[in-house]
Design a protein around this motif. Structure first.
Motif, mmCIF file in Angstrom:
data_model
loop_
_atom_site.group_PDB
_atom_site.id
_atom_site.type_symbol
_atom_site.label_atom_id
_atom_site.label_comp_id
_atom_site.label_asym_id
_atom_site.label_seq_id
_atom_site.Cartn_x
_atom_site.Cartn_y
_atom_site.Cartn_z
ATOM 1 N N ALA A 218 0.826 -1.211 0.000
ATOM 2 C CA ALA A 218 0.000 0.000 0.000
ATOM 3 C C ALA A 218 0.863 1.266 0.000
ATOM 4 O O ALA A 218 0.445 2.313 -0.499
ATOM 5 C CB ALA A 218 -0.930 0.008 1.207
ATOM 6 N N ASP A 231 -0.833 2.402 -3.393
ATOM 7 C CA ASP A 231 -2.194 1.921 -3.654
ATOM 8 C C ASP A 231 -3.189 3.010 -3.263
ATOM 9 O O ASP A 231 -3.671 3.060 -2.138
ATOM 10 C CB ASP A 231 -2.456 0.644 -2.854
ATOM 11 C CG ASP A 231 -3.783 -0.014 -3.219
ATOM 12 O OD1 ASP A 231 -4.620 0.656 -3.873
ATOM 13 O OD2 ASP A 231 -3.983 -1.186 -2.843
ATOM 14 N N GLU A 233 -6.211 3.440 -4.264
ATOM 15 C CA GLU A 233 -7.563 2.924 -4.028
ATOM 16 C C GLU A 233 -7.718 2.473 -2.582
ATOM 17 O O GLU A 233 -8.782 2.667 -1.973
ATOM 18 C CB GLU A 233 -7.852 1.766 -4.982
ATOM 19 C CG GLU A 233 -8.047 2.207 -6.427
ATOM 20 C CD GLU A 233 -8.484 1.051 -7.306
ATOM 21 O OE1 GLU A 233 -8.740 -0.063 -6.769
ATOM 22 O OE2 GLU A 233 -8.580 1.254 -8.529
ATOM 23 N N TYR A 234 -6.676 1.896 -2.019
ATOM 24 C CA TYR A 234 -6.756 1.456 -0.628
ATOM 25 C C TYR A 234 -7.053 2.637 0.311
ATOM 26 O O TYR A 234 -7.824 2.525 1.259
ATOM 27 C CB TYR A 234 -5.456 0.782 -0.191
ATOM 28 C CG TYR A 234 -5.424 0.415 1.274
ATOM 29 C CD1 TYR A 234 -6.031 -0.749 1.721
ATOM 30 C CD2 TYR A 234 -4.833 1.256 2.216
ATOM 31 C CE1 TYR A 234 -6.045 -1.089 3.060
ATOM 32 C CE2 TYR A 234 -4.842 0.932 3.556
ATOM 33 C CZ TYR A 234 -5.451 -0.237 3.985
ATOM 34 O OH TYR A 234 -5.468 -0.545 5.323
#
Length: 241
Positions: A218, A231, A233-234
């Motif tokens: 992430a 990441d 989106e995380y």
């Protein structure tokens, strides 16, 4: 105000500082036109606090708006065991106390300077005069107040979560959005201790959780003060560049 202080205010006022018309960033004033924004700026009192200074104590009358010109504030409460819980973090351009301009009440937390901090503040007494002179703006301001309350409800939801991972994710969201960053590198303006106090865990636990996010792909550590978000989106962030 002394002549010297007045001169300093005129030279370093909002219209000439690095955050031109920072009052525009305050949600309560979002729908106001340029002329009224300039009137709002004329109400501002400027204040400087050193790291660790108390800006507002729990129980004090909360009767003004605070806009962070440069630096960082943290809103904190003390738990029963005496441990500090960070409720909210504010950096350059952020504000706290919009609703205090509409109704003064006792503060339910402390506001502390997390770094050397320069503030633009608007006392409710001055704002009341502005509203009396501009009664037609009340509806627009109340609409913005509703939007601010909705935003605060989301914050309360994150704070109320018992899931430390959710709270850490929310913290990284806030730090990224406050930084105005458009890339993937985030400079961590908080110490690990402050991050732990926000999430509600120990310093060792926050370090382990950050390491786990790195292992999970992430984020990646650049150094102790910088991370690269891998990441988006995380973290529920939009990568704009």
């Amino acid at each position: 105000m002394s002549p010297k202080a007045t001169e300093s205010f005129q030279i370093n006022g909002c219209a000439t500082c690095g955050h031109t018309l920072c009052a525009k960033k305050v949600s309560l004033f979002a729908s106001l036109d340029e002329l009224h924004i300039l009137e709002i700026i004329s109400l501002i009192e400027r204040k400087h606090y050193k790291k660790g200074d108390i800006v507002l104590r729990h129980g004090d009358l909360f009767d003004r708006l605070y806009i962070v010109n440069k630096g960082m504030l943290k809103a904190i409460s003390l738990q029963e065991d005496g441990k500090e819980q960070i409720l909210h973090l504010l950096s350059d351009g952020d504000s706290i106390g919009e609703l205090a301009l509409l109704k003064s009440q006792a503060a339910i937390y402390d506001i502390v300077a997390a770094t050397d901090t320069y503030l633009c503040t608007i006392p409710k007494s001055r704002f009341d005069i502005f509203l009396k002179e501009n009664p037609d703006l009340m509806f627009a301001i109340l609409t913005s107040a509703y939007e601010r309350i909705s935003s605060l409800e989301k914050l309360v939801g994150a704070i109320a979560s018992n899931d430390a991972d959710v709270r850490l994710k929310f913290l990284i969201q806030q730090l990224y959005k406050q930084s105005g960053n458009q890339g993937d590198v985030l400079s961590l303006s908080l110490t690990r201790e402050d991050m732990a106090n926000f999430v509600g865990v120990t310093r060792e636990t926050i370090s382990r959780k950050l390491s786990q996010l790195s292992k999970d792909g992430a984020l990646a550590f650049i150094d102790q003060k910088k991370i690269r978000l891998l990441d988006f989106e995380y973290f529920d962030l939009d990568k704009t560049s």
